[in-house]
Design a protein around this motif. Structure first.
Motif, PDB file in Angstrom:
ATOM      1  N   PHE A 293       0.850  -1.190   0.000  1.00  0.00           N
ATOM      2  CA  PHE A 293       0.000   0.000   0.000  1.00  0.00           C
ATOM      3  C   PHE A 293       0.891   1.248   0.000  1.00  0.00           C
ATOM      4  N   PRO A 294       1.461   1.587  -1.165  1.00  0.00           N
ATOM      5  CA  PRO A 294       2.430   2.687  -1.219  1.00  0.00           C
ATOM      6  C   PRO A 294       1.806   4.080  -1.133  1.00  0.00           C
ATOM      7  N   HIS A 295       0.472   4.168  -1.250  1.00  0.00           N
ATOM      8  CA  HIS A 295      -0.188   5.481  -1.232  1.00  0.00           C
ATOM      9  C   HIS A 295      -1.237   5.502  -0.120  1.00  0.00           C
ATOM     10  N   PRO A 296      -0.821   5.703   1.112  1.00  0.00           N
ATOM     11  CA  PRO A 296      -1.726   5.549   2.260  1.00  0.00           C
ATOM     12  C   PRO A 296      -2.854   6.568   2.332  1.00  0.00           C
ATOM     13  N   GLU A 297      -2.773   7.652   1.587  1.00  0.00           N
ATOM     14  CA  GLU A 297      -3.834   8.657   1.636  1.00  0.00           C
ATOM     15  C   GLU A 297      -4.923   8.405   0.594  1.00  0.00           C
ATOM     16  N   SER A 298      -4.774   7.366  -0.211  1.00  0.00           N
ATOM     17  CA  SER A 298      -5.742   7.113  -1.275  1.00  0.00           C
ATOM     18  C   SER A 298      -6.442   5.779  -1.065  1.00  0.00           C
TER      19      SER A 298
END
Length: 307
Positions: A293-298
């Motif tokens: 999960f490299p984009h935790p804000e999305s």
């Protein structure tokens, strides 16, 4: 008496519920196992186990003691791992706590890949939505969503955001139609989580305002799996997290309703004790999950079929 060895024997007896099974697991004689527990009780000056001919049970003191001992042994194992080659080659049990919906829909598919990368690690996975004390119950890492509580003193790393979506089966929509506005949801049978704040009203952002939509629950459950099967069978409309229904959307088994309305988002959090030095197995799992999960804000599950 080797107190540390006796502690390990005692924990094994509790886990297996039998002196004989513990003896077999530890490759000891039953007499040696019994003596270790007896020596530990004598050292402490209190009984830890109630023994009958048919079963063992923890005394009140024993129940408190075993949780602390598990934590102590885990700390010792972690310290040994850091100071030895196992710090470079992860080994041992990795205890994971996870919220059931995420565990069933997402984590279950990821764990075999993690296990393949760390063959020396034994996975011990618990799915539960009950409140849990990771430190007290000797978990190495936990995965929570926003509705759950966890100790704010622990390290918490967001993995992703999950969008709350309203959905139903295509068959249901063909028979009953789809609500065109949030207020029309009140005319549909709802498949509802057993949270008090959701039982009678759902909050929806409509035309820039938060609207409380009265709902009629056809089914109420604490299990997202139960509600999902009911939705797939066409029983009604359902609120669900995007991570739970992505595959159903991709395969056309469910369709999103009111796609333009904001029903909320939930954080998926990875949590682990901050006061402990991270062993290789924990660090490996933390790094593995972070890489997934490299984009935790999305929201990685809100694909084209769910927009």
């Amino acid at each position: 008496m080797d107190r540390l060895a006796s502690m390990r024997v005692f924990v094994r007896v509790v886990e297996l519920g039998s002196f004989a099974r513990a003896a077999a697991a530890l490759d000891m004689s039953a007499a040696v196992v019994t003596r270790n527990v007896a020596d530990l009780e004598a050292h402490l000056g209190t009984r830890l186990l109630n023994r009958t001919t048919r079963r063992l049970s923890l005394t009140e003191t024993g129940a408190q003691y075993v949780e602390r001992v598990r934590h102590i042994l885990s700390d010792i194992d972690d310290a040994d791992a850091i100071a030895s080659s196992s710090a470079r080659q992860p080994t041992g049990n990795l205890r994971i706590y996870c919220q059931p919906g995420f565990g069933q829909a997402q984590l279950a598919a990821l764990l075999p890949h993690f296990a393949a990368s760390m063959p020396g690690v034994v996975l011990d996975v618990t799915l539960s939505d009950h409140d849990v004390d990771l430190v007290q119950e000797a978990y190495d890492v936990g995965i929570f969503i926003d509705l759950q509580k966890f100790d704010s003193t622990l390290i918490a790393r967001r993995l992703a955001m999950s969008t709350v979506v309203l959905c139903a089966s295509p068959e249901y929509v063909a028979r009953h139609g789809a609500p065109a506005t949030p207020l029309e949801v009140a005319a549909h049978p709802c498949l509802n989580f057993a949270y008090e704040q959701l039982r009678h009203h759902w909050m929806v952002e409509w035309e820039g305002k938060q609207v409380s939509v009265p709902v009629h629950s056809r089914m109420v459950s604490n299990s997202g799996v139960v509600l999902r099967h009911a939705a797939l069978a066409g029983m009604g409309v359902m609120l669900q997290t995007s991570f739970s229904v992505k595959d159903d959307f991709d395969r056309g088994r469910l369709v999103r309703l009111l796609p333009g309305q904001r029903l909320g988002q939930l954080s998926v959090m990875m949590v682990y004790p901050s006061r402990r030095l991270l062993s290789a197995k924990v660090r490996g799992f933390v790094d593995f999950m972070s890489a997934q999960f490299p984009h935790p804000e999305s929201d990685p599950w809100l694909g084209a079929g769910m927009a």
